[in-house]
Scaffold this motif. Structure first.
Motif, PDB file in Angstrom:
ATOM      1  N   VAL A   7      45.106  29.229  41.733  1.00  0.00           N
ATOM      2  CA  VAL A   7      44.390  28.476  40.701  1.00  0.00           C
ATOM      3  C   VAL A   7      43.172  27.778  41.298  1.00  0.00           C
ATOM      4  CG1 VAL A   7      44.552  26.561  39.073  1.00  0.00           C
ATOM      5  CG2 VAL A   7      46.428  28.191  39.261  1.00  0.00           C
ATOM      6  N   ARG A   8      43.337  27.174  42.466  1.00  0.00           N
ATOM      7  CA  ARG A   8      42.208  26.481  43.089  1.00  0.00           C
ATOM      8  C   ARG A   8      41.067  27.438  43.429  1.00  0.00           C
ATOM      9  NH1 ARG A   8      45.612  24.323  47.071  1.00  0.00           N
ATOM     10  NH2 ARG A   8      47.050  23.015  45.937  1.00  0.00           N
ATOM     11  N   VAL A   9      41.403  28.587  43.974  1.00  0.00           N
ATOM     12  CA  VAL A   9      40.377  29.595  44.276  1.00  0.00           C
ATOM     13  C   VAL A   9      39.733  30.074  42.974  1.00  0.00           C
ATOM     14  CG1 VAL A   9      39.985  31.917  45.196  1.00  0.00           C
ATOM     15  CG2 VAL A   9      41.397  30.306  46.462  1.00  0.00           C
ATOM     16  N   GLY A  10      40.547  30.290  41.946  1.00  0.00           N
ATOM     17  CA  GLY A  10      40.017  30.726  40.653  1.00  0.00           C
ATOM     18  C   GLY A  10      39.075  29.710  40.046  1.00  0.00           C
ATOM     19  N   VAL A  11      39.454  28.445  40.119  1.00  0.00           N
ATOM     20  CA  VAL A  11      38.589  27.397  39.560  1.00  0.00           C
ATOM     21  C   VAL A  11      37.290  27.306  40.350  1.00  0.00           C
ATOM     22  CG1 VAL A  11      38.360  24.901  39.240  1.00  0.00           C
ATOM     23  CG2 VAL A  11      40.443  26.057  38.507  1.00  0.00           C
ATOM     24  N   ARG A  12      37.385  27.308  41.668  1.00  0.00           N
ATOM     25  CA  ARG A  12      36.182  27.165  42.501  1.00  0.00           C
ATOM     26  C   ARG A  12      35.190  28.292  42.232  1.00  0.00           C
ATOM     27  NH1 ARG A  12      37.577  26.962  48.397  1.00  0.00           N
ATOM     28  NH2 ARG A  12      37.939  24.781  47.950  1.00  0.00           N
ATOM     29  N   TYR A  13      35.638  29.512  42.383  1.00  0.00           N
ATOM     30  CA  TYR A  13      34.720  30.642  42.249  1.00  0.00           C
ATOM     31  C   TYR A  13      34.437  30.978  40.779  1.00  0.00           C
ATOM     32  CZ  TYR A  13      34.793  31.327  47.215  1.00  0.00           C
ATOM     33  OH  TYR A  13      34.635  31.151  48.566  1.00  0.00           O
ATOM     34  N   GLY A  14      35.386  30.737  39.907  1.00  0.00           N
ATOM     35  CA  GLY A  14      35.180  31.023  38.494  1.00  0.00           C
ATOM     36  C   GLY A  14      34.155  30.102  37.851  1.00  0.00           C
ATOM     37  N   VAL A  15      34.268  28.814  38.132  1.00  0.00           N
ATOM     38  CA  VAL A  15      33.309  27.873  37.548  1.00  0.00           C
ATOM     39  C   VAL A  15      31.910  28.095  38.122  1.00  0.00           C
ATOM     40  CG1 VAL A  15      32.727  25.422  37.331  1.00  0.00           C
ATOM     41  CG2 VAL A  15      35.057  26.184  36.913  1.00  0.00           C
ATOM     42  N   LEU A  16      31.834  28.364  39.415  1.00  0.00           N
ATOM     43  CA  LEU A  16      30.522  28.663  40.002  1.00  0.00           C
ATOM     44  C   LEU A  16      29.915  29.920  39.384  1.00  0.00           C
ATOM     45  CD1 LEU A  16      31.101  27.865  43.775  1.00  0.00           C
ATOM     46  CD2 LEU A  16      29.678  26.607  42.148  1.00  0.00           C
ATOM     47  N   CYS A  17      30.736  30.931  39.154  1.00  0.00           N
ATOM     48  CA  CYS A  17      30.251  32.164  38.529  1.00  0.00           C
ATOM     49  C   CYS A  17      29.844  31.900  37.083  1.00  0.00           C
ATOM     50  CB  CYS A  17      31.327  33.247  38.589  1.00  0.00           C
ATOM     51  SG  CYS A  17      30.810  34.817  37.909  1.00  0.00           S
ATOM     52  N   GLY A  18      30.617  31.081  36.375  1.00  0.00           N
ATOM     53  CA  GLY A  18      30.256  30.725  35.002  1.00  0.00           C
ATOM     54  C   GLY A  18      28.926  29.987  34.944  1.00  0.00           C
ATOM     55  N   LEU A  19      28.708  29.108  35.889  1.00  0.00           N
ATOM     56  CA  LEU A  19      27.418  28.396  35.954  1.00  0.00           C
ATOM     57  C   LEU A  19      26.275  29.365  36.262  1.00  0.00           C
ATOM     58  CD1 LEU A  19      28.407  25.138  37.843  1.00  0.00           C
ATOM     59  CD2 LEU A  19      27.609  25.319  35.482  1.00  0.00           C
ATOM     60  N   ALA A  20      26.505  30.277  37.190  1.00  0.00           N
ATOM     61  CA  ALA A  20      25.470  31.254  37.522  1.00  0.00           C
ATOM     62  C   ALA A  20      25.158  32.144  36.316  1.00  0.00           C
ATOM     63  CB  ALA A  20      25.904  32.106  38.710  1.00  0.00           C
ATOM     64  N   GLU A  65      47.701  38.965  54.255  1.00  0.00           N
ATOM     65  CA  GLU A  65      48.428  40.156  53.804  1.00  0.00           C
ATOM     66  C   GLU A  65      48.453  40.221  52.275  1.00  0.00           C
ATOM     67  OE1 GLU A  65      49.753  42.531  55.871  1.00  0.00           O
ATOM     68  OE2 GLU A  65      48.739  41.430  57.466  1.00  0.00           O
ATOM     69  N   VAL A  66      47.305  40.183  51.645  1.00  0.00           N
ATOM     70  CA  VAL A  66      47.226  40.208  50.186  1.00  0.00           C
ATOM     71  C   VAL A  66      47.654  41.579  49.687  1.00  0.00           C
ATOM     72  CG1 VAL A  66      45.686  40.045  48.196  1.00  0.00           C
ATOM     73  CG2 VAL A  66      45.390  38.507  50.115  1.00  0.00           C
ATOM     74  N   GLY A  67      48.662  41.578  48.814  1.00  0.00           N
ATOM     75  CA  GLY A  67      49.085  42.813  48.174  1.00  0.00           C
ATOM     76  C   GLY A  67      48.276  43.056  46.907  1.00  0.00           C
ATOM     77  N   PHE A  68      48.548  44.160  46.262  1.00  0.00           N
ATOM     78  CA  PHE A  68      47.792  44.518  45.063  1.00  0.00           C
ATOM     79  C   PHE A  68      47.973  43.488  43.955  1.00  0.00           C
ATOM     80  CE2 PHE A  68      47.681  46.613  40.897  1.00  0.00           C
ATOM     81  CZ  PHE A  68      46.359  47.010  40.874  1.00  0.00           C
ATOM     82  N   TRP A  69      49.220  43.111  43.663  1.00  0.00           N
ATOM     83  CA  TRP A  69      49.462  42.211  42.540  1.00  0.00           C
ATOM     84  C   TRP A  69      48.931  40.808  42.797  1.00  0.00           C
ATOM     85  CZ3 TRP A  69      49.806  44.443  38.265  1.00  0.00           C
ATOM     86  CH2 TRP A  69      50.440  45.670  38.149  1.00  0.00           C
ATOM     87  N   LYS A  70      49.029  40.346  44.019  1.00  0.00           N
ATOM     88  CA  LYS A  70      48.466  39.029  44.324  1.00  0.00           C
ATOM     89  C   LYS A  70      46.941  39.083  44.250  1.00  0.00           C
ATOM     90  CE  LYS A  70      50.415  35.805  46.690  1.00  0.00           C
ATOM     91  NZ  LYS A  70      51.012  34.992  47.752  1.00  0.00           N
ATOM     92  N   GLY A  71      46.353  40.193  44.673  1.00  0.00           N
ATOM     93  CA  GLY A  71      44.904  40.361  44.542  1.00  0.00           C
ATOM     94  C   GLY A  71      44.461  40.380  43.089  1.00  0.00           C
ATOM     95  N   VAL A  72      45.255  41.025  42.239  1.00  0.00           N
ATOM     96  CA  VAL A  72      44.939  41.036  40.807  1.00  0.00           C
ATOM     97  C   VAL A  72      45.039  39.625  40.243  1.00  0.00           C
ATOM     98  CG1 VAL A  72      45.774  41.802  38.554  1.00  0.00           C
ATOM     99  CG2 VAL A  72      45.543  43.438  40.398  1.00  0.00           C
ATOM    100  N   ARG A  73      46.061  38.877  40.652  1.00  0.00           N
ATOM    101  CA  ARG A  73      46.221  37.502  40.153  1.00  0.00           C
ATOM    102  C   ARG A  73      45.056  36.614  40.570  1.00  0.00           C
ATOM    103  NH1 ARG A  73      51.747  35.777  42.261  1.00  0.00           N
ATOM    104  NH2 ARG A  73      50.983  33.737  41.628  1.00  0.00           N
ATOM    105  N   VAL A  74      44.632  36.722  41.816  1.00  0.00           N
ATOM    106  CA  VAL A  74      43.493  35.923  42.282  1.00  0.00           C
ATOM    107  C   VAL A  74      42.227  36.330  41.515  1.00  0.00           C
ATOM    108  CG1 VAL A  74      41.989  35.446  44.250  1.00  0.00           C
ATOM    109  CG2 VAL A  74      44.459  35.516  44.571  1.00  0.00           C
ATOM    110  N   SER A  75      41.997  37.611  41.386  1.00  0.00           N
ATOM    111  CA  SER A  75      40.798  38.102  40.696  1.00  0.00           C
ATOM    112  C   SER A  75      40.805  37.723  39.224  1.00  0.00           C
ATOM    113  CB  SER A  75      40.690  39.615  40.835  1.00  0.00           C
ATOM    114  OG  SER A  75      40.636  39.983  42.188  1.00  0.00           O
ATOM    115  N   LEU A  76      41.952  37.832  38.582  1.00  0.00           N
ATOM    116  CA  LEU A  76      42.039  37.445  37.173  1.00  0.00           C
ATOM    117  C   LEU A  76      41.872  35.944  36.986  1.00  0.00           C
ATOM    118  CD1 LEU A  76      44.803  39.744  35.684  1.00  0.00           C
ATOM    119  CD2 LEU A  76      42.346  39.809  35.255  1.00  0.00           C
TER     120      LEU A  76
END
Length: 169
Positions: A7-20, A65-76
């Motif tokens: 969630v923290r990574v999502g908020v940090r990069y998501g809000v910055l991307c939304g601003l951009a 060791e990011v797996g596919f599903w954890k990568g999808v969760r971070v990206s989503l």
């Protein structure tokens, strides 16, 4: 289970991307382009960049060791917060600027419908075409912001799967 790091990574990069994305929309609007139409697609450019940056950050500092599903969760997560912040900022802009930006978008949409009238009538029927044509008068800032949110989520989901495949262990 809710992973606070994701969630923290999502908020940090998501809000910055939304601003951009919002800055791109504002620049397009100030240059005289219809930021809600075809030109507004340029505002999707930061989305894959920030998804990859967020996933790279997560892999480098939190879970090598990011797996596919954890990568999808971070990206989503990045995608969701991008779509949410960009839609909220777009709504505020549409509300504050006033109806002229929406009217410019409606004029462009009507021109597109007029150009493809025969094909649209063949596809959906004349009654539905006329109804859609009349419904353009009812566009509101909340409808446009909702459309922006949903379209960013769809595009971001596609990029999320690609990023998760790229960064999996």
């Amino acid at each position: 289970m809710l992973d606070q790091t994701i969630v923290r990574v999502g908020v940090r990069y998501g809000v910055l991307c939304g601003l951009a994305s919002f800055v791109i929309i504002m620049v397009l609007y100030l240059m005289g382009y219809n930021a809600l139409g075809e030109a507004g697609r340029w505002s999707y450019l930061p989305l894959p960049i920030f998804i990859f940056m967020g996933l790279r950050y997560f892999k480098r500092f939190h879970d090598a060791e990011v797996g596919f599903w954890k990568g999808v969760r971070v990206s989503l997560s990045v995608t969701f917060y991008t779509a949410l912040s960009a839609a909220m900022l777009l709504y505020l802009m549409l509300y504050l600027v006033g109806p002229e930006i929406i009217q410019q978008h409606v004029i462009e949409l009507r021109a597109l419908l007029d150009q493809s009238r025969e094909a649209q009538i063949k596809l959906i029927g004349e009654a539905h075409f006329e109804q859609a044509y009349k419904e353009l008068d009812n566009l509101s800032p909340s409808m446009l912001a909702t459309h922006d949110f949903l379209s960013r989520m769809v595009v971001g989901t596609l990029f999320s799967v690609v990023a998760a495949v790229f960064f999996r262990k």
